[in-house]
Design an enzyme around this catalytic site. Structure first.
Site, PDB file in Angstrom:
ATOM      1  N   ASP A  69      -8.037  -5.254   0.323  1.00  0.00           N
ATOM      2  CA  ASP A  69      -8.574  -5.954  -0.845  1.00  0.00           C
ATOM      3  C   ASP A  69      -8.291  -7.440  -0.821  1.00  0.00           C
ATOM      4  OD1 ASP A  69      -9.739  -3.797  -2.084  1.00  0.00           O
ATOM      5  OD2 ASP A  69      -7.831  -3.124  -2.899  1.00  0.00           O
ATOM      6  N   HIS A 128       0.853  -1.183   0.000  1.00  0.00           N
ATOM      7  CA  HIS A 128       0.000   0.000   0.000  1.00  0.00           C
ATOM      8  C   HIS A 128       0.888   1.231   0.000  1.00  0.00           C
ATOM      9  CE1 HIS A 128      -3.146   2.826   1.183  1.00  0.00           C
ATOM     10  NE2 HIS A 128      -3.999   1.906   0.801  1.00  0.00           N
TER      11      HIS A 128
END
Ligand code: ACO
Length: 440
Positions: free
Chosen positions: A375, A317
């Site tokens: 996710d 991320h």
């Protein structure tokens, strides 16, 4: 909705930053936030020095000041309006969190009832919109439909397009939050050739969405409370995430004065990319491609080989260099959903667990602080619920609409807002003489 706290200019701290350019020293004010890194206000840099800053990907650039969401990526913290995300996911429902994001405070019982009721009364869409859906090929990606359907709302609701009128901004906010699940479920039903299912006013936001997805006119659908709770949590966890790519897109589109429905259409387009909201779909595609737990070591080898161009989807991320706090909540929810549905032994899920185990202990991932992101788990939960992978990013858009709308409203109500207009470092051709066609 309650009045939103007025945006004020950030007040300069006593510190300044000094930049030497040639023989000139220029000072810039520093602003301190409540938490997180302070910022250097370089808005006068060009005027004072003739230089622009250069920061592709916004690696060191705050594009606005905001009171909505705070992230500390190193510590793995995410807060909406000061509240930790895990407390909100555990104790609130989605509309309570939507109220919080929009208004800055959690609702009391009366405010919540009234907010829930107003959203519920806006869940239906204009019947004419059915024809928009029918114009798409059945095999269309539902995100393609969503980009068009969300923006097309501006053609139907002329009484909520004046961005300068607070009441119209508010009405547009209600409409967007309420109608997105209806549009999302319609995109799904259309893709499988089934009739559209109308919203039910006696259901919660999450229950209603599952109902519109899975009920048919000839078969009642009994909403499983464990799945409804899981859906509610996923929606809360995805509701806002500060100035990410799609939110910045919504702000940028809105900065020109575009109407909110068109801005949300732009946000959906940005969310679609695999480096952003498209990652949950990519996780399932990746697991299918790997095919079996025994093939995971080979796959990890390819991921570590920079020449292969393969990434471990659902890991890493831009902001979190620690466990994504949303992933921590969803990891547990994932186990609850799988246990409820008796799917603990599903091969894809076994592969996901093994990938997670390897990645959390392998030096490549540890060194680069690549942890599972939200996710990674949301895709697994959706799959277990029977939601097709093409719908995963659509669900992300349903949840994020609340954040987009809250951020758009905040920007519209901020007197400092200007049209977003970045500059560039020109690296193209120097001036040259025009050559007529016959001489080229
Ligand atoms: N698999 C393998 N290697 C990775 C991964 C990954 N998923 N993510 C980053 N790396 C590596 C990079 O190759 C780079 O290695 P290097 O230092 O040897 O060159 C290093 O880790 C740093 O990565 P960057 O690409 O600089 O990180 P950035 O912040 O630009 O990218 C991103 C973040 C786009 C999320 C990236 O981690 C990625 O592509 N992940 C997979 C897609 C994904 O899951 N996206 C969802 C994000 S969450 C969300 O939108 C809700």
């Amino acid at each position: 909705m309650a009045a939103v706290e007025k945006m004020q200019s950030p007040s300069p701290s006593k510190r300044t930053a000094t930049l030497s350019v040639g023989d000139k020293n220029v000072s810039f004010p520093i602003y301190d936030g409540v938490e997180g890194p302070s910022v250097i206000d370089i808005s006068k840099l060009y005027g004072e020095t003739g230089f622009f800053t250069y920061d592709p990907g916004f690696m060191s650039t705050a594009s606005c000041d905001s009171k909505i969401t705070f992230i500390d990526g190193d510590k793995g913290i995410l807060r909406y309006r000061g509240y930790d995300i895990d407390a909100l996911a555990e104790k609130c429902d989605f509309l309570e969190v939507a109220y919080l994001l929009l208004n800055g405070e959690l609702p009391n019982k009366k405010d919540k009832q009234s907010f829930d009721r107003t959203v519920t009364l806006h869940t239906m869409i204009h019947e004419q919109l059915h024809f928009l859906f029918r114009g798409f090929p059945r095999a269309s990606h539902p995100m393609a439909i969503m980009v068009g359907a969300a923006a097309s709302l501006s053609a139907f609701y002329h009484d909520s397009l004046d961005i300068n009128v607070a009441g119209e901004r508010e009405l547009a906010a209600y409409r967007l939050i309420a109608k997105m699940p209806t549009l999302a479920a319609m995109a799904y039903k259309y893709s499988v050739g089934m009739p559209f299912i109308y919203p039910q006013n006696d259901m919660s936001f999450a229950e209603n969405f599952l109902h519109m997805m899975f009920a048919t006119p000839c078969e009642k659908y009994k909403v499983n409370p464990v799945l409804a709770k899981a859906m509610d949590k996923i929606l809360i966890l995805h509701a806002d995430h500060e100035q990410n790519a799609s939110t910045s897109t919504v702000r940028m589109a809105g900065s020109s004065g575009a109407n909110p429905f068109a801005c949300i259409g732009a946000g959906i387009a940005s969310l679609w990319g695999p480096a952003h909201g498209g990652a949950n779909e990519a996780v399932i595609n990746m697991l299918k491609e790997i095919g079996d737990v025994s093939k995971i070591p080979d796959f990890i080898k390819k991921v570590k080989d920079k020449q292969s161009g393969i990434k471990l989807m659902g890991f890493g991320h831009r902001v979190y260099k620690n466990y994504d706090p949303r992933a921590t909540v969803l990891r547990k929810t994932c186990q609850e959903v799988l246990a409820e549905l008796g799917k603990i032994d599903e091969p894809l899920l076994k592969m996901a667990v093994e990938l997670e185990r390897i990645a959390l202990s392998d030096e490549y991932f540890v060194e680069r602080k690549l942890y599972p992101n939200v996710d990674f788990y949301s895709g697994i939960i959706y799959r277990a619920m029977g939601i097709p992978s093409k719908m995963f990013t659509v669900l992300f858009a349903v949840a994020r609409t609340v954040g987009w709308v809250a951020q758009w409203k905040e920007m519209m109500e901020d007197p400092k807002t200007k049209i977003g207009r970045p500059r560039q470092l020109f690296t193209g051709s120097a001036p040259r003489a025009f050559v007529p066609l016959e001489k080229r």
